[in-house]
Each structure stands twice: as structure tokens, then as C-alpha cells.
Design a protein around this motif. Structure first.
Motif, PDB file in Angstrom:
ATOM      1  N   GLU A   7       0.858  -1.188   0.000  1.00  0.00           N
ATOM      2  CA  GLU A   7       0.000   0.000   0.000  1.00  0.00           C
ATOM      3  C   GLU A   7       0.888   1.230   0.000  1.00  0.00           C
ATOM      4  OE1 GLU A   7      -2.628   0.434   3.350  1.00  0.00           O
ATOM      5  OE2 GLU A   7      -3.592   2.188   2.487  1.00  0.00           O
ATOM      6  N   MET A   8       0.694   2.077  -0.992  1.00  0.00           N
ATOM      7  CA  MET A   8       1.514   3.267  -1.124  1.00  0.00           C
ATOM      8  C   MET A   8       0.886   4.423  -0.341  1.00  0.00           C
ATOM      9  SD  MET A   8       3.777   1.691  -2.842  1.00  0.00           S
ATOM     10  CE  MET A   8       4.986   2.957  -3.223  1.00  0.00           C
ATOM     11  N   LYS A   9       1.660   5.504  -0.228  1.00  0.00           N
ATOM     12  CA  LYS A   9       1.248   6.666   0.567  1.00  0.00           C
ATOM     13  C   LYS A   9      -0.135   7.203   0.196  1.00  0.00           C
ATOM     14  CE  LYS A   9       3.053  11.268   1.615  1.00  0.00           C
ATOM     15  NZ  LYS A   9       4.004  12.268   1.109  1.00  0.00           N
ATOM     16  N   ASP A  10      -0.461   7.164  -1.096  1.00  0.00           N
ATOM     17  CA  ASP A  10      -1.756   7.700  -1.545  1.00  0.00           C
ATOM     18  C   ASP A  10      -2.899   6.695  -1.392  1.00  0.00           C
ATOM     19  OD1 ASP A  10      -1.204   5.855  -3.530  1.00  0.00           O
ATOM     20  OD2 ASP A  10      -1.506   7.234  -5.206  1.00  0.00           O
ATOM     21  N   GLY A  11      -2.605   5.510  -0.824  1.00  0.00           N
ATOM     22  CA  GLY A  11      -3.652   4.522  -0.596  1.00  0.00           C
ATOM     23  C   GLY A  11      -3.777   3.486  -1.703  1.00  0.00           C
ATOM     24  N   GLU A  12      -3.084   3.701  -2.806  1.00  0.00           N
ATOM     25  CA  GLU A  12      -3.132   2.741  -3.919  1.00  0.00           C
ATOM     26  C   GLU A  12      -2.408   1.449  -3.518  1.00  0.00           C
ATOM     27  OE1 GLU A  12      -4.962   2.308  -7.394  1.00  0.00           O
ATOM     28  OE2 GLU A  12      -4.576   4.384  -6.798  1.00  0.00           O
ATOM     29  N   VAL A  13      -2.949   0.308  -3.950  1.00  0.00           N
ATOM     30  CA  VAL A  13      -2.352  -0.987  -3.598  1.00  0.00           C
ATOM     31  C   VAL A  13      -1.900  -1.719  -4.860  1.00  0.00           C
ATOM     32  CG1 VAL A  13      -2.817  -3.251  -2.570  1.00  0.00           C
ATOM     33  CG2 VAL A  13      -3.721  -1.191  -1.486  1.00  0.00           C
ATOM     34  N   TYR A  14      -0.702  -2.293  -4.781  1.00  0.00           N
ATOM     35  CA  TYR A  14      -0.145  -3.081  -5.886  1.00  0.00           C
ATOM     36  C   TYR A  14       0.218  -4.458  -5.354  1.00  0.00           C
ATOM     37  CZ  TYR A  14       0.138   1.386  -8.252  1.00  0.00           C
ATOM     38  OH  TYR A  14      -0.190   2.586  -8.811  1.00  0.00           O
ATOM     39  N   THR A  15       0.060  -5.474  -6.194  1.00  0.00           N
ATOM     40  CA  THR A  15       0.380  -6.830  -5.763  1.00  0.00           C
ATOM     41  C   THR A  15       1.405  -7.451  -6.710  1.00  0.00           C
ATOM     42  OG1 THR A  15      -1.394  -7.790  -7.075  1.00  0.00           O
ATOM     43  CG2 THR A  15      -1.926  -7.180  -4.794  1.00  0.00           C
ATOM     44  N   GLY A  16       2.045  -8.502  -6.241  1.00  0.00           N
ATOM     45  CA  GLY A  16       2.992  -9.205  -7.101  1.00  0.00           C
ATOM     46  C   GLY A  16       3.367 -10.556  -6.542  1.00  0.00           C
ATOM     47  N   GLY A  17       3.829 -11.426  -7.436  1.00  0.00           N
ATOM     48  CA  GLY A  17       4.334 -12.732  -7.029  1.00  0.00           C
ATOM     49  C   GLY A  17       5.761 -12.883  -7.508  1.00  0.00           C
ATOM     50  N   ASN A  18       6.467 -13.902  -7.009  1.00  0.00           N
ATOM     51  CA  ASN A  18       7.840 -14.131  -7.475  1.00  0.00           C
ATOM     52  C   ASN A  18       7.832 -14.759  -8.868  1.00  0.00           C
ATOM     53  OD1 ASN A  18       6.789 -16.306  -5.904  1.00  0.00           O
ATOM     54  ND2 ASN A  18       8.806 -17.230  -5.706  1.00  0.00           N
ATOM     55  N   ILE A  19       8.814 -14.357  -9.652  1.00  0.00           N
ATOM     56  CA  ILE A  19       8.921 -14.781 -11.052  1.00  0.00           C
ATOM     57  C   ILE A  19      10.311 -15.372 -11.249  1.00  0.00           C
ATOM     58  CG2 ILE A  19       8.916 -13.989 -13.453  1.00  0.00           C
ATOM     59  CD1 ILE A  19       7.077 -11.637 -12.424  1.00  0.00           C
TER      60      ILE A  19
END
Ligand code: THU
Length: 137
Positions: free
Chosen positions: A32-44
Motif C-alpha cells: 500500500e503506497m502513501k496515496d492509498g493505492e495498492v499493488y500486488t505481485g508474485g515471485n517470477i
């Protein structure tokens, strides 16, 4: 965002966003970034191994490439009991954080929260290079 919701997204990423044909060890991350936006990821994982990208860096780089620069919370869920970020990912979290909450989770009910100094003490970071500390800009 509530810890539980961020963990839920990290679990979803662990179960759906990885590419792990070599280790079969799956890790998911939600940041979760400062502006509230959320990003997800997995290992590659890559056949020659060293280009492998951890879940944390996948999620963080998605955020950074979208113009976001400050991590508020980061949840990490792996296949082992409390999967902690590797040394490289600790340094990457350090680059894009001021006071992050680092959530190491087994489930929505079972998690621990750490600060940056706890997982990367006496670190080197951006402010060691920029500013007038050593006459550099
Ligand atoms: N891995 C992550 O994605 N994050 C961690 O915190 C630890 C390790 C990945 C890298 C590799 O694909 C697999 O787990 C086994 O090391």
C-alpha cells in the motif's frame, strides 16, 4: 487499508500471480503506497536463476513504475512459516519508504509487524547520497 485486507491480497497474489517452475516456492506481496493505492505481485523465476524477481520487488516495481514513491504498508506471504524478505528486497523497501509497516503473515489471523530498522539496521539509503552532506547534489 486494514492489515487483514492487505494480507488477503498478498495471499491471492501468492496463489495466482507467481511463476515458480524451479523452486515451486510461492510468495505473494501486497504493497500500500502513501496515496492509498495498492499493488500486488508474485515471485517470477527464470531458468538461469539469477534474474529471478521476488514477490516484493514485483509489487514495489509495479508501484514505482506507476509513479508511486512511498510505501506505507507491505504484506508478505510465502509458503514457509513467516516468510521474511531477502536482503535485496529489504534494501528495495528501504529505498521507497520512510516509516513502513512490514507485515509478515501466515494468514489473516496470524501475522507480525516490523519496522524498517528492525529488519535492516544501520542501513545505507538515498539520503546518504543526495543533499549537501558530502557536498554532493
Ligand atoms: N522469494 C520471494 O519472492 N520473496 C521472499 O521474501 C523470499 C524468496 C522467492 C525467490 C524465489 O523465487 C523463491 O522465493 C525461492 O527462493
Amino acid at each position: 487499508m486494514k492489515y487483514e485486507k492487505l494480507i488477503e491480497l498478498a495471499i491471492y497474489a501468492r496463489d495466482n500471480s507467481t511463476y515458480t517452475p524451479y523452486s515451486h516456492f510461492n510468495v505473494g506481496c501486497a504493497v500500500e503506497m502513501k496515496d492509498g493505492e495498492v499493488y500486488t505481485g508474485g515471485n517470477i523465476e527464470i531458468a538461469s536463476y539469477s534474474p529471478t524477481n521476488c514477490a516484493e520487488r514485483t509489487a514495489i516495481f509495479k508501484a514505482v513504475s506507476d509513479g508511486k514513491r512511498e510505501i506505507k504498508k507491505i504484506a508478505i506471504v510465502g509458503d514457509s512459516d513467516y516468510t521474511f524478505p531477502c536482503g535485496v528486497c529489504r534494501q528495495v523497501i528501504r529505498e521507497f519508504s520512510k516509516k513502513p509497516e512490514i507485515i509478515i503473515a501466515n494468514s489473516k489471523e496470524d501475522y507480525k509487524i516490523y519496522g524498517m530498522e528492525e529488519i535492516l539496521p544501520h542501513s545505507f539509503g538515498p539520503e546518504d547520497l543526495v543533499g549537501d552532506k558530502n557536498g554532493r547534489k
